[in-house]
Design a protein around this motif. Structure first.
Motif, PDB file in Angstrom:
ATOM      1  N   ALA A  36      -0.768  -8.410   9.403  1.00 52.40           N
ATOM      2  CA  ALA A  36      -0.698  -9.122   8.124  1.00 52.40           C
ATOM      3  C   ALA A  36      -2.091  -9.455   7.598  1.00 52.40           C
ATOM      4  CB  ALA A  36       0.133 -10.399   8.284  1.00 52.40           C
ATOM      5  N   VAL A  37      -2.971  -9.867   8.503  1.00 48.92           N
ATOM      6  CA  VAL A  37      -4.354 -10.134   8.088  1.00 48.92           C
ATOM      7  C   VAL A  37      -5.025  -8.860   7.585  1.00 48.92           C
ATOM      8  CG1 VAL A  37      -6.620 -10.869   8.919  1.00 48.92           C
ATOM      9  CG2 VAL A  37      -4.574 -12.109   9.639  1.00 48.92           C
ATOM     10  N   PHE A  38      -4.808  -7.753   8.314  1.00 45.23           N
ATOM     11  CA  PHE A  38      -5.381  -6.478   7.879  1.00 45.23           C
ATOM     12  C   PHE A  38      -4.861  -6.076   6.504  1.00 45.23           C
ATOM     13  CE2 PHE A  38      -4.984  -1.835   7.644  1.00 45.23           C
ATOM     14  CZ  PHE A  38      -6.316  -1.467   7.776  1.00 45.23           C
ATOM     15  N   SER A  39      -3.558  -6.274   6.268  1.00 46.76           N
ATOM     16  CA  SER A  39      -2.974  -5.921   4.970  1.00 46.76           C
ATOM     17  C   SER A  39      -3.547  -6.778   3.845  1.00 46.76           C
ATOM     18  CB  SER A  39      -1.449  -6.074   5.019  1.00 46.76           C
ATOM     19  OG  SER A  39      -0.888  -5.213   5.978  1.00 46.76           O
ATOM     20  N   SER A  40      -3.796  -8.055   4.136  1.00 49.70           N
ATOM     21  CA  SER A  40      -4.372  -8.922   3.105  1.00 49.70           C
ATOM     22  C   SER A  40      -5.796  -8.492   2.750  1.00 49.70           C
ATOM     23  CB  SER A  40      -4.349 -10.376   3.578  1.00 49.70           C
ATOM     24  OG  SER A  40      -5.173 -10.546   4.722  1.00 49.70           O
ATOM     25  N   VAL A  41      -6.577  -8.107   3.749  1.00 51.93           N
ATOM     26  CA  VAL A  41      -7.932  -7.605   3.466  1.00 51.93           C
ATOM     27  C   VAL A  41      -7.857  -6.305   2.688  1.00 51.93           C
ATOM     28  CG1 VAL A  41     -10.063  -6.784   4.529  1.00 51.93           C
ATOM     29  CG2 VAL A  41      -8.882  -8.750   5.495  1.00 51.93           C
ATOM     30  N   TRP A  42      -6.919  -5.450   3.051  1.00 50.34           N
ATOM     31  CA  TRP A  42      -6.711  -4.186   2.336  1.00 50.34           C
ATOM     32  C   TRP A  42      -6.350  -4.462   0.876  1.00 50.34           C
ATOM     33  CZ3 TRP A  42      -2.660  -0.053   4.298  1.00 50.34           C
ATOM     34  CH2 TRP A  42      -2.686   1.044   3.436  1.00 50.34           C
ATOM     35  N   GLN A  43      -5.446  -5.406   0.631  1.00 51.94           N
ATOM     36  CA  GLN A  43      -5.052  -5.748  -0.727  1.00 51.94           C
ATOM     37  C   GLN A  43      -6.234  -6.288  -1.524  1.00 51.94           C
ATOM     38  OE1 GLN A  43      -2.059  -5.329  -2.251  1.00 51.94           O
ATOM     39  NE2 GLN A  43      -2.861  -6.203  -4.158  1.00 51.94           N
ATOM     40  N   PHE A  44      -7.054  -7.090  -0.870  1.00 57.71           N
ATOM     41  CA  PHE A  44      -8.234  -7.636  -1.532  1.00 57.71           C
ATOM     42  C   PHE A  44      -9.192  -6.524  -1.942  1.00 57.71           C
ATOM     43  CE2 PHE A  44     -12.563  -9.470  -1.234  1.00 57.71           C
ATOM     44  CZ  PHE A  44     -12.468 -10.426  -2.232  1.00 57.71           C
ATOM     45  N   GLY A  45      -9.399  -5.554  -1.040  1.00 59.97           N
ATOM     46  CA  GLY A  45     -10.275  -4.432  -1.378  1.00 59.97           C
ATOM     47  C   GLY A  45      -9.705  -3.579  -2.495  1.00 59.97           C
ATOM     48  N   ALA A  46      -8.373  -3.393  -2.507  1.00 65.27           N
ATOM     49  CA  ALA A  46      -7.752  -2.599  -3.566  1.00 65.27           C
ATOM     50  C   ALA A  46      -7.907  -3.262  -4.923  1.00 65.27           C
ATOM     51  CB  ALA A  46      -6.277  -2.379  -3.243  1.00 65.27           C
ATOM     52  N   GLU A  47      -7.823  -4.583  -4.978  1.00 70.15           N
ATOM     53  CA  GLU A  47      -7.988  -5.285  -6.242  1.00 70.15           C
ATOM     54  C   GLU A  47      -9.423  -5.225  -6.742  1.00 70.15           C
ATOM     55  OE1 GLU A  47      -6.565  -9.189  -5.579  1.00 70.15           O
ATOM     56  OE2 GLU A  47      -4.443  -8.610  -5.431  1.00 70.15           O
ATOM     57  N   ILE A  48     -10.373  -5.098  -5.811  1.00 71.14           N
ATOM     58  CA  ILE A  48     -11.783  -5.035  -6.224  1.00 71.14           C
ATOM     59  C   ILE A  48     -12.146  -3.633  -6.710  1.00 71.14           C
ATOM     60  CG2 ILE A  48     -14.161  -5.166  -5.394  1.00 71.14           C
ATOM     61  CD1 ILE A  48     -13.345  -7.444  -3.597  1.00 71.14           C
ATOM     62  N   TYR A  49     -11.780  -2.607  -5.941  1.00 73.52           N
ATOM     63  CA  TYR A  49     -12.241  -1.246  -6.224  1.00 73.52           C
ATOM     64  C   TYR A  49     -11.267  -0.430  -7.063  1.00 73.52           C
ATOM     65  CZ  TYR A  49     -15.749  -2.222  -2.684  1.00 73.52           C
ATOM     66  OH  TYR A  49     -16.781  -2.781  -1.979  1.00 73.52           O
ATOM     67  N   GLY A  50     -10.041  -0.881  -7.209  1.00 70.50           N
ATOM     68  CA  GLY A  50      -9.090  -0.134  -8.027  1.00 70.50           C
ATOM     69  C   GLY A  50      -8.273   0.843  -7.210  1.00 70.50           C
ATOM     70  N   SER A  51      -7.163   1.274  -7.791  1.00 76.79           N
ATOM     71  CA  SER A  51      -6.215   2.119  -7.063  1.00 76.79           C
ATOM     72  C   SER A  51      -6.732   3.536  -6.843  1.00 76.79           C
ATOM     73  CB  SER A  51      -4.886   2.183  -7.824  1.00 76.79           C
ATOM     74  OG  SER A  51      -5.089   2.714  -9.124  1.00 76.79           O
TER      75      SER A  51
END
Length: 270
Positions: A27-42
């Motif tokens: 879950a922590v890994f997924s939250s970091v992944w989501q944060f990176g996706a919001e910064i760099y775009g899909s």
């Protein structure tokens, strides 16, 4: 027999319950992944939800399940070869210091050669096929198993072997009942690392050798710049690895080290 079955069921339940910690880490890994996706775009990094949706679509195609099974089978075969050869050679080296001194430089040499170099050499020697993938996985994982087995034998408690010798146990019985039980403490972590290395080497070999499997699909995703598909195939590879580790290797370790629970004082937690 009922008491034995009850103890085994309790260990299985405890093992399953301990999976909550792993899920929290994911879950922590997924939250970091989501944060990176919001910064760099899909386009650069798709969101976890989009990647999992692509993964579900891939799993709905029966042929893709066969590709995952092919990659897993090749990685497991290479891992089995590395475990057999590395474990046997490690036990021999652990009992004979002269052999260990001769083997250390060879192990360092094998560890220093990157898997991609083995892939190129094996493709030249044996061509592009499943054999190259299996051999790459085996060569990449073998040094870790060897070191784990050898260090486990070297660091064993020799006084326990002296006691076993005094009560009349044969050398083979002393090996299986005393030395190997102590060796497992170092061997199982090495086996976990070797298993992960075998899967990584197998996927890399499939990608470079165009041998199908997950690696071949990653090559297709790369050529079409499909980042979601590439991440989905990576996740499938990771899930296959986790299924083998926590479906076979960790339960085997729990069974082999059941004596540790009996030796632990009441109330002491790991």
């Amino acid at each position: 027999m009922m008491a034995s079955l009850a103890n085994r069921a309790a260990r299985i339940a405890k093992f399953i319950w301990s999976g909550w910690a792993g899920l929290a880490g994911l879950a922590v890994f997924s939250s970091v992944w989501q944060f990176g996706a919001e910064i760099y775009g899909s386009f650069v990094l798709p969101t976890p939800a989009a990647t999992f949706a692509t993964l579900i679509r891939l799993l709905q195609i029966p042929e893709n399940g066969m590709l995952v099974a092919a990659t897993g089978g090749r990685a497991l075969l290479g891992f089995a070869v590395a475990s057999t050869i590395g474990g046997f050679c490690g036990i021999v080296a652990g009992y004979h210091p002269a052999v260990m001194r001769l083997a250390r430089p060879q192990v360092t040499l094998l560890l220093g050669i990157p898997p991609i170099a083995w892939i190129v050499l094996l493709m030249i020697w044996f061509g592009s096929g499943a054999g190259t993938v299996v051999a790459t996985a085996a060569v990449a994982a073998l040094p870790m198993v060897f070191v784990g087995a050898a260090e486990g034998i070297l660091t064993r408690d020799r006084t326990l072997e002296d006691m076993a010798r005094m009560v009349g146990l044969s050398p083979l019985r002393r090996l299986t009942a005393v030395a190997m039980r102590q060796m497992l403490d170092m061997l199982f972590p090495a086996l976990v690392m070797a298993l992960g290395t075998a899967f990584k080497a197998a996927v890399m070999a499939e990608l470079l050798a165009n041998a199908g499997g997950i690696g071949g699909e990653l090559a297709n995703a790369r050529s079409s710049l499909d980042v979601e598909a590439a991440l989905a195939w990576v996740l499938l590879s990771v899930f296959a690895l986790l299924a083998v580790e926590y479906g076979f290797l960790q339960p085997l370790r729990a069974e082999a080290e059941a004596w540790r629970e009996a030796a632990r004082p009441w109330g002491v937690r790991r």
